[in-house]
Design an enzyme around this catalytic site. Sequence first.
Site, PDB file in Angstrom:
ATOM      1  N   TRP B 382      30.046  12.007 118.469  1.00 50.54           N
ATOM      2  CA  TRP B 382      29.207  12.952 119.513  1.00 50.54           C
ATOM      3  C   TRP B 382      30.310  12.384 120.756  1.00 50.54           C
ATOM      4  CZ3 TRP B 382      24.935  10.312 122.475  1.00 50.54           C
ATOM      5  CH2 TRP B 382      25.078   9.319 122.089  1.00 50.54           C
ATOM      6  N   GLU B 513      19.227   5.161 116.678  1.00 54.20           N
ATOM      7  CA  GLU B 513      19.135   5.159 114.785  1.00 54.20           C
ATOM      8  C   GLU B 513      17.921   4.641 113.832  1.00 54.20           C
ATOM      9  OE1 GLU B 513      23.920   5.062 114.211  1.00 54.20           O
ATOM     10  OE2 GLU B 513      23.820   7.231 114.021  1.00 54.20           O
ATOM     11  N   LYS B 625      18.377   0.926 118.752  1.00 53.44           N
ATOM     12  CA  LYS B 625      20.006   0.188 118.106  1.00 53.44           C
ATOM     13  C   LYS B 625      21.032   0.727 119.782  1.00 53.44           C
ATOM     14  CE  LYS B 625      23.384   0.972 114.813  1.00 53.44           C
ATOM     15  NZ  LYS B 625      24.438   2.404 114.608  1.00 53.44           N
TER      16      LYS B 625
END
Lengths: 850, 850
Positions: B382, B513, B625
Amino acid sequence: MNHDPRGVPLDPVDRIRFPVDPWALVETEPSRDDLGTTETLFALGNGYLGMRANPEEGRDSYAHGTFINGFHETWPIHHAEEAFGFAKVGQTIVNVPDAKTMKIYIDDEPLLLTVADLHHYRRTLDFREGELRREVVWRTPSGKRVSIRSRRMVSFTERHLALMTLEITMLEGDAPIVVSSQVLNRQDGIDEYAQRARASEEFDPRKASRFAARVLEPRGDWHSERRMILGYQTAHSGMTLAVAVDHTIETDNEVEELISTEPDIGKKVYRVQAHQGQPIVINKAVAYHNSRGVAVRELFDRCRRTLDRVRQYGFEHYRDAQRTWLDDWWAGCDVRIEGHPHLQQAVRWNLFQLAQASARADQLGIAAKGVTGSGYEGHYFWDTEAYVIPFLSHTHPGLARNALRFRVTMLPKARERAREVAQLGALFPWRTINGDEASAYYAAGTAQYHINADISYALMNYYAATGDSSFMFREGVDVLIETARLWADLGFWRTDASGGRSFHIHGVTGPDEYTTVVNNNLFTNVMARANLWSAVRVLRDMADHDPDADARVRTRLRVTDAEVEEWTACADAMVIPYDEALRVHPQDEHFLERELWDLENTPAEMRPLLLHYHPLVIYRFQVLKQADVVLALFLQGDQFDQAVKRRDFDYYDPITTGDSTLSALVQAIMAAEVGYQEMALSYFHLGLFVDLADLHDNTADGVHIASAAGVWNALVHGFGGMRDYGGHLTFDPRLPVEWPSLTFRLRSHGTLLDVRLEAERMVFTVVTGGELSVGVRGREVVVAPGDPVEVPLAGQGPVLRSLEGHHPVIGDLRADGTMITAEVPEPSAPLDEGPPRLVQEPITPSPATT
Amino acid sequence: MNHDPRGVPLDPVDRIRFPVDPWALVETEPSRDDLGTTETLFALGNGYLGMRANPEEGRDSYAHGTFINGFHETWPIHHAEEAFGFAKVGQTIVNVPDAKTMKIYIDDEPLLLTVADLHHYRRTLDFREGELRREVVWRTPSGKRVSIRSRRMVSFTERHLALMTLEITMLEGDAPIVVSSQVLNRQDGIDEYAQRARASEEFDPRKASRFAARVLEPRGDWHSERRMILGYQTAHSGMTLAVAVDHTIETDNEVEELISTEPDIGKKVYRVQAHQGQPIVINKAVAYHNSRGVAVRELFDRCRRTLDRVRQYGFEHYRDAQRTWLDDWWAGCDVRIEGHPHLQQAVRWNLFQLAQASARADQLGIAAKGVTGSGYEGHYFWDTEAYVIPFLSHTHPGLARNALRFRVTMLPKARERAREVAQLGALFPWRTINGDEASAYYAAGTAQYHINADISYALMNYYAATGDSSFMFREGVDVLIETARLWADLGFWRTDASGGRSFHIHGVTGPDEYTTVVNNNLFTNVMARANLWSAVRVLRDMADHDPDADARVRTRLRVTDAEVEEWTACADAMVIPYDEALRVHPQDEHFLERELWDLENTPAEMRPLLLHYHPLVIYRFQVLKQADVVLALFLQGDQFDQAVKRRDFDYYDPITTGDSTLSALVQAIMAAEVGYQEMALSYFHLGLFVDLADLHDNTADGVHIASAAGVWNALVHGFGGMRDYGGHLTFDPRLPVEWPSLTFRLRSHGTLLDVRLEAERMVFTVVTGGELSVGVRGREVVVAPGDPVEVPLAGQGPVLRSLEGHHPVIGDLRADGTMITAEVPEPSAPLDEGPPRLVQEPITPSPATT
């Protein structure tokens, strides 16, 4: 096939081929169609050594299999995407060299059952003799008739030993007969299952499929005139193995003998000029010894000693011992169902499997498939603690103790694993052989922290059944302490707006693997709470009864009073999620927010779900692989009131797929308890025939041992209504109306009790041991040796109408997405407002409430 | 090293070794210590072909690398534990045969930089020439001096072509010189990275490590006197490749030439009797052609045509074209920071990387590392849509269109993937080369459904910047429709007690994540909502402006009015989680229930967390993250009011680790917007030097392309305050006080605009194209060609005191576990009660509010 009102077949077994026999599994015609299944169903084992029921002559087979509990190869787990702490060392049980094969040639024609012209065929797995027998009368291609009878036994008393006898008699005509008896490293270590799995396009995560190269490296072979020995070492785990075979022959025919060994094969060949009517009897004694690292030559000697004893005492000695051992087994655990011989047979087959899985595991674990196959790679799971040990504790507690000691020996590795996942205490591996975590999919593996509590549960179950404080205080307590530490560290405290403090456990997976990595999983929290309380309680017992032991363990494990207080605080404040609107326990904190899976409209070919939907899809829904809350209601039954058990059962039963074989029998137990008697019996049938009718289409991979134990649990806990909270047996029976009686035996604190349940009464008899006080629906009954007690009963207990229509709540949710609204009919309001279901009037069960 | 008040170094680069140059990256001494990093920093590429900056002579190297965008090998993904729907086909970019190497021997002594006695060394990556140059003066072991100068270029105008020139002159003494110029399948397809990863005990999931066997199978080699061609096919993906090399030499010295080809090597050897002062100039032209399946002999012909043109036009022609191409590149996107040449250099290096990654990707994707390394296996993520396309849309929209067309071509496979995960519409793969999902860890892969919305976002961003309805109506709209369908099917409706209906998306992972598989992830829901609205809007545009196209697409994709209405309904009712007590947006529905990770007390050696903690541990905590909510606040900035942006930023910034390089520059943008100017600059520096100072310790694996795009985003959106909602450029600038001015260029609907920002004014100049109306802090300004507009500003915008001390909420939670209580100080109450931060008075920014 006849079905019960819920559509479950009353007897799913082909009774022409497998006639009913209360003490044996019998097959009257061979078939190529279900070779894998029958290899499993007729397999022999003793918990140490297992042999699949491959025919003597070797072919046809689905997969030849000889397994030694714990004898495994290791391999590096390559994760497609790696992350910190993922399991590193795969472990897979090794299919060891096959000593079963004795090839038979008449007139140089090999016997091959599935094409042979058979005048007679009968295969019998005898539950009292502990022996597999086969009788064949073969009309050979040249028109002669020959009788071939074989016997095979894996000894319960001499765990390294298997005995085989082959008897061949020409019934019509003379013929040269060759018997080539072998010991054969058939697969060079490459598992047939693995090859099968690789060859097929399908995948099934439940099958083993690992080895691409030689696993067993030859480390010597030796033979004398009548003995052959082969030695091996696994390539990576470094385990050693020796297999030795002795042969003798008895016949009046002329015989020529040859013997040879090479690295992967030993052969003893008999060439006989057989005359009609003159039998040939060949005895083959096989010994397997293995070790984590002892030199193969030492194992050769061990094999020699085992076989020398057989030479000394003879086969019949071991067969007698086998019978005696099994007499004792059945005396301790037989369950009799009157009037339903096909159920009786199936129950005994399951109980026999428990003997074959646990008898001589000694201080190894009990694998998911026992020693009957390589399914689940020969791993040990929580199955043992949650299903098998409660059976063993109450029937053959010495075996329970052995299995529990195995967990004690794993404690150092469980401590290491806890460090790897950043926790104090110990975390037992979800699946393992050597103590290392071998679960490569953490969401349905390592995240199942509940295994810690399951092991603690089994310890307490054993402690309650036996009062064995010696084992508990010396060794068991270490497990309780280290697991309690993990829970106290894993969870965390939270204060709500009103200042109330509660203890939460996040990011774990419960037994139902169709939702993973959730917060405050009810099963986990309830079991962890019990785990914490148990650690505290046993330390208190030690302080009261064995201050020296108490002092020792507190020093050895650096236990402080503050720590013990913390455990109590964590347990007392443990969050037990409860939904006030639905008045049920959510499976986890947010379970009820999920969409409902439309099981009714899920086509049969899309089941089990795990083989047809991406985990992400399954995880998004309220749908269960297996009982989760409902299992907690059983295992920690004294922690829930009767009304909520009903409501919980009503809620979860319709969304439970039973895709796991661990589910049906737990549902049977709780269906029986809350009053769904028809349903209880249906679930019982589904569990009883899991393997015998191959209901999950994977019996070829081995026996479902936990399900076999579940059969006993369903009989004793479900229909017998037995509970043992803290060492006191109580009974609230639920005898199926179709059954005239149910009789079972229980061992409690050294006393062996015979319990006979009929519709109108229970009879308790002390078989051995001292007097025992038991509760029957609230009334205490003292049973003394020589003085059986009969307790009259007023009926089977509540019998509710079926569950169908009980789910308006769920219907609402599915139809218009409504979460929960006040107008939802209350499924079991009468139960709530009435008295607790545990009846005040002794003996009379509460009436059905709907 | 000097640091800013937040501890970020003001210039983390060693300026002795890498002196500042506004238009080049320059190295003045070689080092063995960071070979991998400098190979990446000085790499050349054009989006199709990439060459790491290995020295001509071949050694020393960290990893030789030549990469062709999309040229990959496939391999079956073996999951350690398999499940339905898991990605099956791994895809890894192939390190293709190396044509860079030209080994140099003087007096038969090889040049080896890291041990050579160098009198001079200078390596230059020239951003305007698009060329890598190296100058060395070497004192040979025999005491002679020789000048070696090399030039290397990967052509932007001829994407298959690379040109190299080597010039050797004996400065002192004569010597025999041998140049062995090669084309070499160096690794037989086995990637050096893979070998490195296997050799080391460590793991790093971000590195590629796949191939254990030969990947490139030779399919022919050919040579003539001055040309060599080698052909290959990948073993499994079946892709074909040819590489051809022409050599010419110019020198007055005596020369002997040899040429040969074998399957894995082609060699052109020059043996020269070199006299002092007589230069030797060797020109090497290299052509790579590849295909998904065209025969290698056809690729040979394509290579010949490419090289024949070079013979015809000469090297200088291509060098001129390179300069012209780059002139145009810089005219479209250069950003100038006055007074800080080291920042200027770094900015231009990052922009140059964007050219190298995207220029000639043509209709392939833009990989995470461009063509500079095999990190992330050459996969497309992405990153392109969320970071790179917004840059390209506003600077070089033709390149944006190419990248978007690539996604259109993937649509059929995205439809298939949606079926595999039981959904309608299309689901784009989380990571891929060939369109198949290659993410082997679904929790941080496939579960990132947001990629669908990111792609739609990029389409709309391009559409807004260009008004290119032709592309949108013909192709782009298909993606919008199919992704909208997935959202409508993935989510579900729920009715609350008061009858309100809302649309929920469960079981997805957002950009961060460090939490996975959650319900109603804010980023996902906000982006999915925009995706649904976009599909509706473009269909409306089509109906309004191109009814034929509208009819075509509705027929082709079977779009009904009811469906479009459903999309609107889903979007309008989309749950946007908001916590009333904290007055922030939770990252997902239950994010705030997690424990807080104590980042302050996490030792540096335990960072990044993903390399030191089991995912289960990380997932249990509030720790990020990378920006997740904060990224939504930027990308969908018009969906949030200013006050909540501040509160959200305050909440998330302290628990964001920045373990992903995607994080810092997004935090820079939002820090700038909400008023943390110091912090914005700090984050900008962290992002700007990600690779140049190897801040994440993995630049050796390739350039962080998304971060490079983030640099532009931070400059233009962050400090320039530019937003483009629906095609109208607006500016609310935040010029750092340390910067006299910031100048950048933007392309909008065909007009190229020069924007110069100073503390007290903005100046807008149309460079090419027609007039444009832009908004500056609420005032509309029309800029016409030839008529620059100066807009006076009242200051930099709000400047808040630093974030420290802003987190009593979180402190409470950590200290005593309190979830949220009423007495929590409100971090930004004044903003709430005052006027909206978008100032009513044009030009004057709102004052700092704390």
